[in-house]
Design an enzyme around this catalytic site. Sequence first.
Site, PDB file in Angstrom:
ATOM      1  N   SER A  60       0.854  -1.201   0.000  1.00 37.09           N
ATOM      2  CA  SER A  60       0.000   0.000   0.000  1.00 37.09           C
ATOM      3  C   SER A  60       0.890   1.251   0.000  1.00 37.09           C
ATOM      4  CB  SER A  60      -0.893   0.014   1.241  1.00 37.09           C
ATOM      5  OG  SER A  60      -0.091   0.224   2.397  1.00 37.09           O
ATOM      6  N   ASP A  93      -1.284  -1.556  -3.960  1.00 40.46           N
ATOM      7  CA  ASP A  93      -2.656  -1.600  -3.444  1.00 40.46           C
ATOM      8  C   ASP A  93      -3.198  -0.170  -3.300  1.00 40.46           C
ATOM      9  OD1 ASP A  93      -4.903  -2.845  -2.323  1.00 40.46           O
ATOM     10  OD2 ASP A  93      -4.087  -2.781  -0.282  1.00 40.46           O
ATOM     11  N   HIS A 188     -13.194  -2.692   4.601  1.00 41.18           N
ATOM     12  CA  HIS A 188     -11.845  -2.840   5.141  1.00 41.18           C
ATOM     13  C   HIS A 188     -11.857  -2.864   6.673  1.00 41.18           C
ATOM     14  CE1 HIS A 188     -10.820  -1.208   1.072  1.00 41.18           C
ATOM     15  NE2 HIS A 188      -9.924  -2.160   1.167  1.00 41.18           N
ATOM     16  N   GLY A 221     -11.300  -6.042   1.230  1.00 39.04           N
ATOM     17  CA  GLY A 221     -11.927  -6.124   2.553  1.00 39.04           C
ATOM     18  C   GLY A 221     -12.403  -7.523   2.906  1.00 39.04           C
TER      19      GLY A 221
HETATM   20  P1  13P Z   1      -9.007  -6.340   4.981  1.00 40.60           P
HETATM   21  O1  13P Z   1      -9.017  -5.109   5.818  1.00 40.60           O
HETATM   22  O2  13P Z   1     -10.304  -7.079   5.082  1.00 40.60           O
HETATM   23  O3  13P Z   1      -7.865  -7.236   5.257  1.00 40.60           O
HETATM   24  O4  13P Z   1      -8.885  -5.878   3.448  1.00 40.60           O
HETATM   25  C1  13P Z   1      -7.641  -5.599   2.885  1.00 40.60           C
HETATM   26  C2  13P Z   1      -7.724  -4.961   1.552  1.00 40.60           C
HETATM   27  O5  13P Z   1      -8.750  -4.918   0.900  1.00 40.60           O
HETATM   28  C3  13P Z   1      -6.486  -4.384   1.008  1.00 40.60           C
HETATM   29  O6  13P Z   1      -6.685  -3.733  -0.196  1.00 40.60           O
HETATM   30  O1  G3H Z   2      -7.025  -1.242   1.965  1.00 46.65           O
HETATM   31  C1  G3H Z   2      -6.107  -0.873   2.677  1.00 46.65           C
HETATM   32  C2  G3H Z   2      -5.110  -1.850   3.133  1.00 46.65           C
HETATM   33  O2  G3H Z   2      -5.603  -2.607   4.188  1.00 46.65           O
HETATM   34  C3  G3H Z   2      -3.792  -1.178   3.428  1.00 46.65           C
HETATM   35  O3  G3H Z   2      -3.794  -0.546   4.656  1.00 46.65           O
HETATM   36  O4  G3H Z   2      -2.788   1.686   4.112  1.00 46.65           O
HETATM   37  O5  G3H Z   2      -2.795   0.836   6.438  1.00 46.65           O
HETATM   38  O6  G3H Z   2      -1.307  -0.188   4.728  1.00 46.65           O
HETATM   39  P1  G3H Z   2      -2.594   0.518   5.008  1.00 46.65           P
HETATM   40 ZN    ZN Z   3      -8.586  -2.746  -0.280  1.00 47.68          ZN
END
Ligand code: 13P
Ligand code: G3H
Ligand code: ZN
Length: 338
Positions: A60, A93, A188, A221
């Site tokens: 991310s 991501d 999420h 999510g």
């Molecule tokens: P979760 O928060 O359910 O693990 O989802 C992660 C996600 O969609 C990252 O893009």
């Molecule tokens: O969708 C978001 C992911 O769970 C990434 O989370 O930005 O805290 O790394 P983060």
């Molecule tokens: Zn996501």
Amino acid sequence: MIVTTKDLFKHAYGKYAVGAYNINNLEQTVGLFRGNLGKKAKNEDAIDNTKSAPFIIQISRGARSYSDKRMLEALITSANEVFPEAIFALHLDHGTEEACCDCIDSNAYSSVMIDASHEEFAKNIEITRRIVERAHAKGIVVEAELGQLGGVEEDVVGSVKLTDPDQAAEFIDKTGVDSLAVAIGTSHGAFKFTGKQGLHFDVLEKIQKAIPKNFPLVMHGSSSVPQEWVARINNAGGKLSDAKGVDESQYLPAAKLGVTKINIDTDGRLVWCAIHREQFRDDPANFDLRPPGKIFMQAYAEYIIHKNTVLGSAGQLESVRESIKSQSKDCPCCCGCN
Ligand code: 13P
Ligand code: G3H
Ligand code: ZN
């Protein structure tokens, strides 16, 4: 071996989903590679082909700035050398346009997600199209999102808007995107549902009917927020009340309806949190960071094996390897790849 998500989706479509796991550090990376090779513990463990799986590493924007984006890229390059049997895609991501361009230019990523889902439909198309053109010119594939999930995503707190099936078809046609993240009731984070959980399979079915045949869909999510991990966290001093996730028995029915990538981040954080809380509770005189790190890497590898089993990707690695080999034999180019 780093491949594109397209290579992985071709093999998985309609049969199983590929796990897409977020990483931030060394311990998660090692646990993730070991788990996907079916290795639970030490480096010398043999690969278990009944458990080994193709996978997607997600990074991310938050993870890229946690230390330095180059640190994570170097970590993945090293892991690729340490675990040469692994087959995975490296994916950005929830990218902004700027982050996507940066990852495309870095030559480290095989896949990027442009997330303009908060924009108006036409604007989402316009931004996604720009990224698709830039990424495809370098052989990188693109995921986009249509609709809005609930929960916390990077620094945005979302309000739910399920994906419109007709818009999905138009979006794919106008952007040329390679896969589409759809909002069908997931969110999420660790608090996904109050009361009964439910994915909108009716909406997913309509989307699959409206879009081109075999077009890969993505479910964000999707952590299951295992209650045993939540209990372990709470028993070790945590305060996670009413944490709830997606029922794991819903992964395969979603895969049958075209979901080929299932995103898991929160579950990995829960495993990390439980192990570290327990370690500090049970061994308060110890201030060494390696003992909890070792336990975490093993626990995370075991968790990945479990997750891949419920996603249906466990045991698929060798078949994916064969399918990629035979595709490259058919490759008409003169790059020497065959
Ligand atoms: P979760 O928060 O359910 O693990 O989802 C992660 C996600 O969609 C990252 O893009
Ligand atoms: O969708 C978001 C992911 O769970 C990434 O989370 O930005 O805290 O790394 P983060
Ligand atoms: Zn996501």
